[in-house]
Design a protein around this motif. Structure first.
Motif, PDB file in Angstrom:
ATOM      1  N   SER A   1      -4.435  22.288  11.972  1.00 36.28           N
ATOM      2  CA  SER A   1      -4.663  23.533  11.761  1.00 36.28           C
ATOM      3  C   SER A   1      -3.144  24.321  11.557  1.00 36.28           C
ATOM      4  O   SER A   1      -2.310  23.961  12.288  1.00 36.28           O
ATOM      5  N   PRO A   2      -3.046  25.223  10.740  1.00 40.68           N
ATOM      6  CA  PRO A   2      -4.138  25.782   9.690  1.00 40.68           C
ATOM      7  C   PRO A   2      -4.009  24.981   8.419  1.00 40.68           C
ATOM      8  O   PRO A   2      -3.399  24.195   8.304  1.00 40.68           O
TER       9      PRO A   2
ATOM     10  N   ALA B   1       6.196  30.993   0.677  1.00 36.14           N
ATOM     11  CA  ALA B   1       6.644  32.448   0.584  1.00 36.14           C
ATOM     12  C   ALA B   1       7.971  32.543   0.359  1.00 36.14           C
ATOM     13  O   ALA B   1       8.505  33.499  -0.151  1.00 36.14           O
ATOM     14  N   GLN B   2       8.912  31.456   0.883  1.00 39.59           N
ATOM     15  CA  GLN B   2      10.257  31.777   0.743  1.00 39.59           C
ATOM     16  C   GLN B   2      10.488  31.583  -0.960  1.00 39.59           C
ATOM     17  O   GLN B   2      11.551  32.116  -1.449  1.00 39.59           O
TER      18      GLN B   2
ATOM     19  N   LEU C   1      -7.081  25.575  -4.977  1.00 39.20           N
ATOM     20  CA  LEU C   1      -6.095  24.862  -4.933  1.00 39.20           C
ATOM     21  C   LEU C   1      -5.512  24.683  -3.777  1.00 39.20           C
ATOM     22  O   LEU C   1      -4.989  25.746  -3.220  1.00 39.20           O
ATOM     23  N   LEU C   2      -5.341  23.563  -2.804  1.00 39.79           N
ATOM     24  CA  LEU C   2      -5.006  23.340  -1.824  1.00 39.79           C
ATOM     25  C   LEU C   2      -3.450  23.558  -1.786  1.00 39.79           C
ATOM     26  O   LEU C   2      -2.707  22.952  -2.429  1.00 39.79           O
ATOM     27  N   LEU C   3      -2.921  24.406  -0.784  1.00 35.68           N
ATOM     28  CA  LEU C   3      -1.527  24.409  -0.659  1.00 35.68           C
ATOM     29  C   LEU C   3      -1.033  23.600   0.246  1.00 35.68           C
ATOM     30  O   LEU C   3       0.089  23.017   0.533  1.00 35.68           O
ATOM     31  N   GLY C   4      -1.601  23.381   1.536  1.00 36.50           N
ATOM     32  CA  GLY C   4      -1.067  22.710   2.680  1.00 36.50           C
ATOM     33  C   GLY C   4      -1.393  23.200   4.051  1.00 36.50           C
ATOM     34  O   GLY C   4      -2.032  24.311   4.023  1.00 36.50           O
ATOM     35  N   GLY C   5      -0.651  22.906   4.798  1.00 36.69           N
ATOM     36  CA  GLY C   5      -0.613  23.725   6.303  1.00 36.69           C
ATOM     37  C   GLY C   5       0.433  24.820   6.443  1.00 36.69           C
ATOM     38  O   GLY C   5       0.941  25.238   5.587  1.00 36.69           O
ATOM     39  N   TYR C   6       1.049  24.866   7.510  1.00 37.43           N
ATOM     40  CA  TYR C   6       1.710  26.129   7.847  1.00 37.43           C
ATOM     41  C   TYR C   6       3.092  26.007   7.083  1.00 37.43           C
ATOM     42  O   TYR C   6       3.664  26.789   6.404  1.00 37.43           O
ATOM     43  N   ASN C   7       3.775  24.718   7.326  1.00 36.84           N
ATOM     44  CA  ASN C   7       5.189  24.440   6.458  1.00 36.84           C
ATOM     45  C   ASN C   7       4.928  24.557   5.017  1.00 36.84           C
ATOM     46  O   ASN C   7       5.891  25.303   4.338  1.00 36.84           O
ATOM     47  N   ASP C   8       3.909  24.384   4.464  1.00 39.22           N
ATOM     48  CA  ASP C   8       3.754  24.586   3.184  1.00 39.22           C
ATOM     49  C   ASP C   8       3.669  25.797   2.528  1.00 39.22           C
ATOM     50  O   ASP C   8       4.211  26.438   1.783  1.00 39.22           O
TER      51      ASP C   8
ATOM     52  N   LYS D   1       1.116  32.472  13.338  1.00 35.41           N
ATOM     53  CA  LYS D   1       2.398  32.702  12.808  1.00 35.41           C
ATOM     54  C   LYS D   1       2.096  32.719  11.208  1.00 35.41           C
ATOM     55  O   LYS D   1       2.624  33.705  10.514  1.00 35.41           O
ATOM     56  N   ALA D   2       1.128  31.841  10.650  1.00 29.65           N
ATOM     57  CA  ALA D   2       0.981  31.968   9.083  1.00 29.65           C
ATOM     58  C   ALA D   2       0.188  33.236   9.015  1.00 29.65           C
ATOM     59  O   ALA D   2       0.420  33.976   7.925  1.00 29.65           O
TER      60      ALA D   2
END
Length: 515
Positions: free
Chosen positions: A62-63, A89-90, A77-84, A17-18
């Motif tokens: 993952s991811p 993006a939003q 720079l770490l953004l995180g996982g799928y929700n992050d 999905k990501a």
């Protein structure tokens, strides 16, 4: 320029999905760039742990998504996982994902299949860039010369496996090796990436993945069986150290020849214990001769005879066991399709021929060393390697000299020819075969010489005495055929030096010229 990295398990639906969201952003935003990494599920956790430790991040699912700040001279720079990533993006681009769960699962499965296919292609390219390193010792011998075209044909290691050959021998053989190198290059074999020669012992087996150990010519320069055995032990000790130091950790070693093959394999295993499982002795030469003798009797092709088992000392006291042997495509009153076969002992009604002429013929062939003529030796070595790398035919029995662990009542610690199968890059002893019991007298005859050879080779002060049996083989074992160690009259020591150097020998000594 915003450069993002998305990494995940190949079968992870959230990675799928990501990935789709990132593809949309990259397609519609000129300053958005995405780099994707997939890992097989089996290695994902270890890979993620290494990445997080390297960058001092805390992330366990993952991811994983991070942003590269190379244009600013900073670290990732770490953004995180799928929700992050979805929130990012939003917030910044006003874009969200509407992928259904069913579609996520479908794409995840497609990602896994694509990852496997990519890994296979990468492995294939790796073989082309880094060819399989194959070494042949005593390469100037007739067997070594015949073996070269067999190895580079593509039949042994596979039609996609490139290889590099190194021919190893004594300094005195350097001229012959150079000639062989030129001949091998003239073959213009598609899979042969390079041919080299080596005469320096300290450089032997560097990077080797497969090693073929042929007879040591220097063995002819010693006198007496005991001295020959101790010479073999010293040479195997040197080779074992070089293998452990220079060769690949999973190197496969085939010991072949017409002198003390089982012993040399056992010594290599003793002196290089980390490689013990990967050292075997080639027995297919003797097996092939037994099939050929049977085929001539049956007026059939030797390839139509299957499952002859060679037990014991490959170059000494061994037995051709016909109890499992079968004949295919045999012309008779009973005829069937190609898979149809009949037991050899049902087809050959002449039991006296089996016990006498068949036995005598094999005894003569073994005693004269004809089981290791150039062509037969090359074929038997090549076939053994082919089975080891690509597997033997399902249901077919292969004879191989391996370290005994007590199977079939064989004493532990000696290399003994026995029935095996090759599968998935390894071999397994066929201990579940029926009707494989071995009479005690036959077992003693096969094992006594092997035990003596090891004891003498390791320096015990004793005289090697080949086992002699005064009694006839019991009738219940009549279908196991004896092949005595050496025809003593044929194989007397025959060193022909100057008249002053000539010496007489006894009939119990083995001809070192034949060794």
């Amino acid at each position: 320029m915003a450069k993002f990295v998305i990494a995940g398990k190949a079968d992870c639906p959230y990675y799928a999905k990501a990935e789709l969201l990132a593809d949309y952003l990259q397609k519609n935003l000129p300053d958005f760039q995405i780099f994707k990494i997939t890992q097989h599920p089996d290695v994902w956790e270890e890979w993620l742990k290494e990445v997080c430790e390297k960058n001092k991040w805390s992330h366990k699912k993952s991811p994983i998504v991070w942003r590269e700040l190379l244009d600013r001279g900073g670290k990732a720079l770490l953004l995180g996982g799928y929700n992050d990533f979805l929130e990012h993006a939003q917030l910044y681009y006003g874009v969200t994902s509407s992928m259904t769960t069913e579609m996520m699962m479908i794409i995840a499965q497609e990602n896994l299949e694509a990852h496997k296919e990519k890994a296979l292609k990468k492995e294939s390219l790796k073989d082309l860039v880094s060819p399989l390193q194959v070494w042949i010792t005593s390469a100037s011998t007739p067997a070594g010369c015949s073996l070269i075209p067999v190895l580079v044909s593509g039949e042994v290691f596979g039609s996609r496996t490139a290889l590099s050959l190194t021919l190893f021998d004594r300094q005195e053989a350097e001229g012959q090796l150079l000639g062989l190198v030129l001949e091998a290059q003239d073959l213009a074999a598609p899979l042969l990436r390079g041919v080299a020669l080596c005469t320096r012992a300290e450089d032997a087996f560097r990077g080797a993945r497969a090693v073929v150990m042929l007879d040591e010519p220097a063995a002819c320069e010693v006198s007496g069986v005991e001295e020959c055995l101790r010479h073999a032990a010293a040479r195997c000790r040197d080779y074992a150290g070089l293998l452990e130091r220079n060769a690949h950790g999973e190197v496969r070693v085939l010991v072949a020849g017409k002198s003390f093959v089982n012993l040399r394999a056992a010594l290599l295993q003793r002196f290089a214990p980390s490689l013990a499982r990967n050292v075997v002795a080639v027995a297919l030469g003797v097996e092939g001769q037994a099939k050929a003798v049977l085929a001539r009797k049956l007026r059939a092709a030797p390839a139509c005879i299957k499952n002859v088992i060679i037990w014991g000392n490959i170059t000494g006291n061994n037995y051709a066991d016909l109890r499992q042997a079968r004949a295919y495509e045999q012309e008779s009153a009973v005829w069937g399709p190609p898979p149809f076969s009949r037991p050899v002992l049902e087809v050959i009604f002449d039991r006296e021929w089996v016990k006498n002429e068949f036995m005598t013929t094999l005894k003569t062939l073994t005693a004269t060393g004809r089981h290791f003529g150039g062509i037969l030796a090359a074929h038997s070595i090549g076939t053994t390697l082919k089975y080891w790398y690509q597997g033997s035919f399902p249901g077919e029995i292969v004879s191989l000299g391996v370290l005994s662990e007590g199977q079939f009542g064989i004493p532990e610690g000696i290399v003994f020819s026995m029935p095996v199968k090759f599968e998935n890059g390894t071999w397994a002893v066929l201990t579940d075969l029926k009707n494989t019991e071995i009479n005690r007298e036959i077992m003693t005859k096969m094992t006594s010489d092997l035990i003596q050879e090891i004891r003498v080779a390791l320096g015990e002060p004793m005289i090697f005495q080949p086992h002699q049996s005064d009694t006839e083989v019991p009738r219940r074992d009549e279908n196991i055929v004896s092949v005595t160690e050496h025809n003593q009259e044929e194989l007397r020591l025959s060193h022909e030096h100057k008249d002053s150097m000539q010496s007489s020998v006894t009939s119990d000594e083995v001809s070192l010229a034949e060794l």
